[in-house]
Design a protein around this motif. Structure first.
Motif, PDB file in Angstrom:
ATOM      1  N   GLY A 141       8.529  12.679   5.839  1.00 13.27           N
ATOM      2  CA  GLY A 141       7.774  13.919   5.931  1.00 13.27           C
ATOM      3  C   GLY A 141       8.571  15.089   5.389  1.00 13.27           C
ATOM      4  O   GLY A 141       9.810  15.117   5.483  1.00 13.27           O
ATOM      5  N   TYR A 142       7.878  16.067   4.807  1.00 14.54           N
ATOM      6  CA  TYR A 142       8.515  17.230   4.202  1.00 14.54           C
ATOM      7  C   TYR A 142       7.811  18.503   4.659  1.00 14.54           C
ATOM      8  O   TYR A 142       6.577  18.562   4.702  1.00 14.54           O
ATOM      9  N   GLU A 143       8.574  19.523   5.001  1.00 16.06           N
ATOM     10  CA  GLU A 143       8.002  20.830   5.297  1.00 16.06           C
ATOM     11  C   GLU A 143       7.891  21.622   3.998  1.00 16.06           C
ATOM     12  O   GLU A 143       8.874  21.761   3.257  1.00 16.06           O
ATOM     13  N   VAL A 144       6.720  22.156   3.725  1.00 12.99           N
ATOM     14  CA  VAL A 144       6.493  22.910   2.488  1.00 12.99           C
ATOM     15  C   VAL A 144       6.712  24.384   2.776  1.00 12.99           C
ATOM     16  O   VAL A 144       5.902  25.027   3.440  1.00 12.99           O
ATOM     17  N   LYS A 145       7.809  24.914   2.277  1.00 12.57           N
ATOM     18  CA  LYS A 145       8.120  26.324   2.476  1.00 12.57           C
ATOM     19  C   LYS A 145       7.820  27.145   1.229  1.00 12.57           C
ATOM     20  O   LYS A 145       7.611  28.354   1.315  1.00 12.57           O
ATOM     21  N   GLU A 146       7.855  26.504   0.084  1.00 15.41           N
ATOM     22  CA  GLU A 146       7.535  27.189  -1.166  1.00 15.41           C
ATOM     23  C   GLU A 146       6.344  26.479  -1.812  1.00 15.41           C
ATOM     24  O   GLU A 146       5.328  26.309  -1.188  1.00 15.41           O
ATOM     25  N   HIS A 147       6.505  26.050  -3.057  1.00 15.46           N
ATOM     26  CA  HIS A 147       5.437  25.344  -3.765  1.00 15.46           C
ATOM     27  C   HIS A 147       5.862  23.911  -4.039  1.00 15.46           C
ATOM     28  O   HIS A 147       7.028  23.625  -4.276  1.00 15.46           O
ATOM     29  N   SER A 165       0.862  -1.177   0.000  1.00 14.49           N
ATOM     30  CA  SER A 165       0.000   0.000   0.000  1.00 14.49           C
ATOM     31  C   SER A 165       0.898   1.225   0.000  1.00 14.49           C
ATOM     32  O   SER A 165       1.944   1.238   0.663  1.00 14.49           O
ATOM     33  N   ARG A 166       0.503   2.255  -0.749  1.00 15.49           N
ATOM     34  CA  ARG A 166       1.259   3.497  -0.811  1.00 15.49           C
ATOM     35  C   ARG A 166       0.336   4.631  -0.416  1.00 15.49           C
ATOM     36  O   ARG A 166      -0.871   4.574  -0.661  1.00 15.49           O
ATOM     37  N   PHE A 167       0.895   5.682   0.197  1.00 16.67           N
ATOM     38  CA  PHE A 167       0.050   6.771   0.659  1.00 16.67           C
ATOM     39  C   PHE A 167       0.779   8.099   0.572  1.00 16.67           C
ATOM     40  O   PHE A 167       2.012   8.178   0.565  1.00 16.67           O
ATOM     41  N   ILE A 168      -0.023   9.156   0.479  1.00 14.99           N
ATOM     42  CA  ILE A 168       0.484  10.526   0.503  1.00 14.99           C
ATOM     43  C   ILE A 168      -0.450  11.318   1.398  1.00 14.99           C
ATOM     44  O   ILE A 168      -1.652  11.056   1.449  1.00 14.99           O
ATOM     45  N   GLY A 169       0.102  12.277   2.158  1.00 18.35           N
ATOM     46  CA  GLY A 169      -0.740  12.995   3.103  1.00 18.35           C
ATOM     47  C   GLY A 169      -0.292  14.421   3.351  1.00 18.35           C
ATOM     48  O   GLY A 169       0.771  14.866   2.900  1.00 18.35           O
ATOM     49  N   LEU A 170      -1.137  15.147   4.075  1.00 22.61           N
ATOM     50  CA  LEU A 170      -0.898  16.524   4.505  1.00 22.61           C
ATOM     51  C   LEU A 170      -1.004  16.564   6.019  1.00 22.61           C
ATOM     52  O   LEU A 170      -1.773  15.813   6.615  1.00 22.61           O
ATOM     53  N   MET A 171      -0.268  17.466   6.664  1.00 21.86           N
ATOM     54  CA  MET A 171      -0.259  17.508   8.120  1.00 21.86           C
ATOM     55  C   MET A 171      -0.031  18.930   8.618  1.00 21.86           C
ATOM     56  O   MET A 171       0.731  19.697   8.030  1.00 21.86           O
ATOM     57  N   ALA A 172      -0.736  19.269   9.726  1.00 22.95           N
ATOM     58  CA  ALA A 172      -0.541  20.543  10.419  1.00 22.95           C
ATOM     59  C   ALA A 172      -0.485  20.263  11.914  1.00 22.95           C
ATOM     60  O   ALA A 172      -1.012  19.249  12.396  1.00 22.95           O
ATOM     61  N   PHE A 173       0.136  21.182  12.676  1.00 20.38           N
ATOM     62  CA  PHE A 173       0.485  20.913  14.070  1.00 20.38           C
ATOM     63  C   PHE A 173      -0.025  22.001  15.010  1.00 20.38           C
ATOM     64  O   PHE A 173      -0.238  23.145  14.610  1.00 20.38           O
ATOM     65  N   THR A 174      -0.157  21.600  16.282  1.00 18.37           N
ATOM     66  CA  THR A 174      -0.464  22.539  17.353  1.00 18.37           C
ATOM     67  C   THR A 174       0.369  22.154  18.567  1.00 18.37           C
ATOM     68  O   THR A 174       0.385  20.986  18.965  1.00 18.37           O
ATOM     69  N   THR A 175       1.069  23.127  19.163  1.00 16.45           N
ATOM     70  CA  THR A 175       1.851  22.849  20.356  1.00 16.45           C
ATOM     71  C   THR A 175       1.926  24.095  21.238  1.00 16.45           C
ATOM     72  O   THR A 175       1.927  25.225  20.733  1.00 16.45           O
ATOM     73  N   SER A 176       1.986  23.879  22.545  1.00 16.77           N
ATOM     74  CA  SER A 176       2.177  24.977  23.498  1.00 16.77           C
ATOM     75  C   SER A 176       3.632  25.108  23.901  1.00 16.77           C
ATOM     76  O   SER A 176       3.984  25.995  24.688  1.00 16.77           O
ATOM     77  N   SER A 177       4.497  24.259  23.357  1.00 17.88           N
ATOM     78  CA  SER A 177       5.928  24.318  23.647  1.00 17.88           C
ATOM     79  C   SER A 177       6.541  25.570  23.023  1.00 17.88           C
ATOM     80  O   SER A 177       6.416  25.806  21.826  1.00 17.88           O
ATOM     81  N   GLU A 178       7.186  26.385  23.839  1.00 17.02           N
ATOM     82  CA  GLU A 178       7.826  27.596  23.314  1.00 17.02           C
ATOM     83  C   GLU A 178       8.952  27.237  22.359  1.00 17.02           C
ATOM     84  O   GLU A 178       9.148  27.891  21.333  1.00 17.02           O
ATOM     85  N   LYS A 179       9.683  26.175  22.670  1.00 17.07           N
ATOM     86  CA  LYS A 179      10.801  25.736  21.847  1.00 17.07           C
ATOM     87  C   LYS A 179      10.334  25.324  20.451  1.00 17.07           C
ATOM     88  O   LYS A 179      11.029  25.553  19.450  1.00 17.07           O
ATOM     89  N   LEU A 180       9.139  24.723  20.376  1.00 13.13           N
ATOM     90  CA  LEU A 180       8.633  24.209  19.105  1.00 13.13           C
ATOM     91  C   LEU A 180       7.484  25.045  18.548  1.00 13.13           C
ATOM     92  O   LEU A 180       6.745  24.588  17.675  1.00 13.13           O
ATOM     93  N   VAL A 190       3.242  23.686   7.497  1.00 10.49           N
ATOM     94  CA  VAL A 190       2.360  22.825   6.707  1.00 10.49           C
ATOM     95  C   VAL A 190       3.247  21.792   6.023  1.00 10.49           C
ATOM     96  O   VAL A 190       4.249  22.139   5.398  1.00 10.49           O
ATOM     97  N   CYS A 191       2.893  20.522   6.177  1.00 12.00           N
ATOM     98  CA  CYS A 191       3.777  19.453   5.704  1.00 12.00           C
ATOM     99  C   CYS A 191       3.060  18.476   4.790  1.00 12.00           C
ATOM    100  O   CYS A 191       1.845  18.304   4.857  1.00 12.00           O
ATOM    101  N   THR A 192       3.844  17.850   3.945  1.00 11.99           N
ATOM    102  CA  THR A 192       3.409  16.690   3.180  1.00 11.99           C
ATOM    103  C   THR A 192       4.184  15.482   3.671  1.00 11.99           C
ATOM    104  O   THR A 192       5.248  15.620   4.286  1.00 11.99           O
ATOM    105  N   TYR A 193       3.665  14.312   3.396  1.00 19.33           N
ATOM    106  CA  TYR A 193       4.422  13.097   3.670  1.00 19.33           C
ATOM    107  C   TYR A 193       3.982  12.023   2.688  1.00 19.33           C
ATOM    108  O   TYR A 193       2.872  12.060   2.141  1.00 19.33           O
ATOM    109  N   GLU A 194       4.865  11.073   2.428  1.00 14.70           N
ATOM    110  CA  GLU A 194       4.505   9.934   1.595  1.00 14.70           C
ATOM    111  C   GLU A 194       5.254   8.709   2.082  1.00 14.70           C
ATOM    112  O   GLU A 194       6.321   8.828   2.702  1.00 14.70           O
ATOM    113  N   GLY A 195       4.678   7.558   1.843  1.00 12.71           N
ATOM    114  CA  GLY A 195       5.307   6.340   2.316  1.00 12.71           C
ATOM    115  C   GLY A 195       4.626   5.117   1.762  1.00 12.71           C
ATOM    116  O   GLY A 195       3.762   5.194   0.880  1.00 12.71           O
TER     117      GLY A 195
END
Length: 275
Positions: free
Chosen positions: A133-139, A93-108, A115-120
């Motif tokens: 996983g990949y961080e999308v900074k441009e296009h 099985s192969r997959f591709i996805g999108l991911m966003a995060f929430t944290t109260s950690s000041e460091k992170l 906004v990230c993509t990932y595939e595996g």
């Protein structure tokens, strides 16, 4: 890189899979997993615990949403939400996805704007997997362009307000400009439901009925994530059609890069076929 800047690698396995329903649209699965991640650059090593719901259709294409918690080796915690598309093949099985995060950690805290993509890939029964996983900074971009989507900005109505944010809905026409085997198409309306969170991340679900210039029809189903502050937006789209001519579309997955023209205020996306 095509999907972004490499952020982490993860190796995981399922710790629970359940069949929730079986119907004409396919099989709905609920899966929980545990994974160990190795981070690159600012991204931390840690452990991932998550759960997702996946609707796997009759053509081996699935669309799912999930959530989880990531704990770094230093003890910081990060919550995430993801959206994914899966293709089940004979021996994997192969997959591709999108991911966003929430944290109260000041460091992170910078993760709240990522906004990230990932595939595996993994085994066909979803027992084990590896992903990057990949961080999308441009296009993002992939070799095979499918459509250019044009959508006018329209007014939205507020459907609900809650702890997660404000849910809005918009009905709007759209136009597909095709590339390669993808035909030109248009729709009089589509329905977009958006959860606008306090962190500035918007999660979107869009259902559209399109008609090609030759009269063939189909339905597009899209999930997306957009950072309102940075303007970065990504989407995953699958299709359903009874047209024999377009039957190949039932087996494709598109990744799209969302943009807004600052002058005309019209929205648009470039769609790529993920293979």
């Amino acid at each position: 890189m095509a999907l972004g800047e490499k952020a982490w690698e993860e190796k995981g396995k399922a710790n629970g899979i359940a069949v929730k329903s079986v119907g004409a649209e396919g099989v709905t699965l609920e899966q929980s997993w545990i994974g160990d991640s190795k981070g690159f650059g600012l991204w931390q090593d840690g452990r991932d615990l998550g759960t997702s719901t996946l609707l796997l259709g009759p053509y081996g294409i699935g669309m799912g949403t999930g959530q989880g918690i990531f704990t770094t080796k230093g003890g910081e915690t990060v919550l995430y939400r993801n959206m994914s598309c899966t293709r089940v093949e004979k021996d994997r099985s192969r997959f591709i996805g999108l991911m966003a995060f929430t944290t109260s950690s000041e460091k992170l805290s910078w993760l709240n704007n990522a906004v990230c993509t990932y595939e595996g890939e993994g085994d066909p029964s979803f027992q084990e997997f590896n992903l990057t996983g990949y961080e999308v900074k441009e296009h993002v971009s992939l070799p095979e362009k499918a459509w250019v989507l044009k959508v006018p900005i329209v007014s939205m109505s507020i459907k609900s307000v809650g702890a997660e944010g404000v849910t809005t809905e918009a009905n709007q026409p759209f136009e597909f400009i095709g590339s390669g085997r993808y035909p030109d198409a248009s729709s009089q309306t589509s329905t977009a439901t958006m959860l606008n969170t306090p962190s500035g991340i918007t999660f979107t679900r869009i259902l559209g009925l399109f008609t090609t210039n030759d009269g063939d029809t189909g339905v597009s189903i899209s999930n997306g994530i957009r950072n309102v502050k940075t303007g970065k937006g990504l989407g995953l789209t699958t299709y359903k059609t009874n047209s024999q001519k377009l039957s190949w579309m039932n087996s494709v997955i598109n990744l799209s890069d969302f943009t807004i023209d600052p002058n005309s205020q019209k929205a648009g996306s470039i769609f790529y076929e993920w293979k």
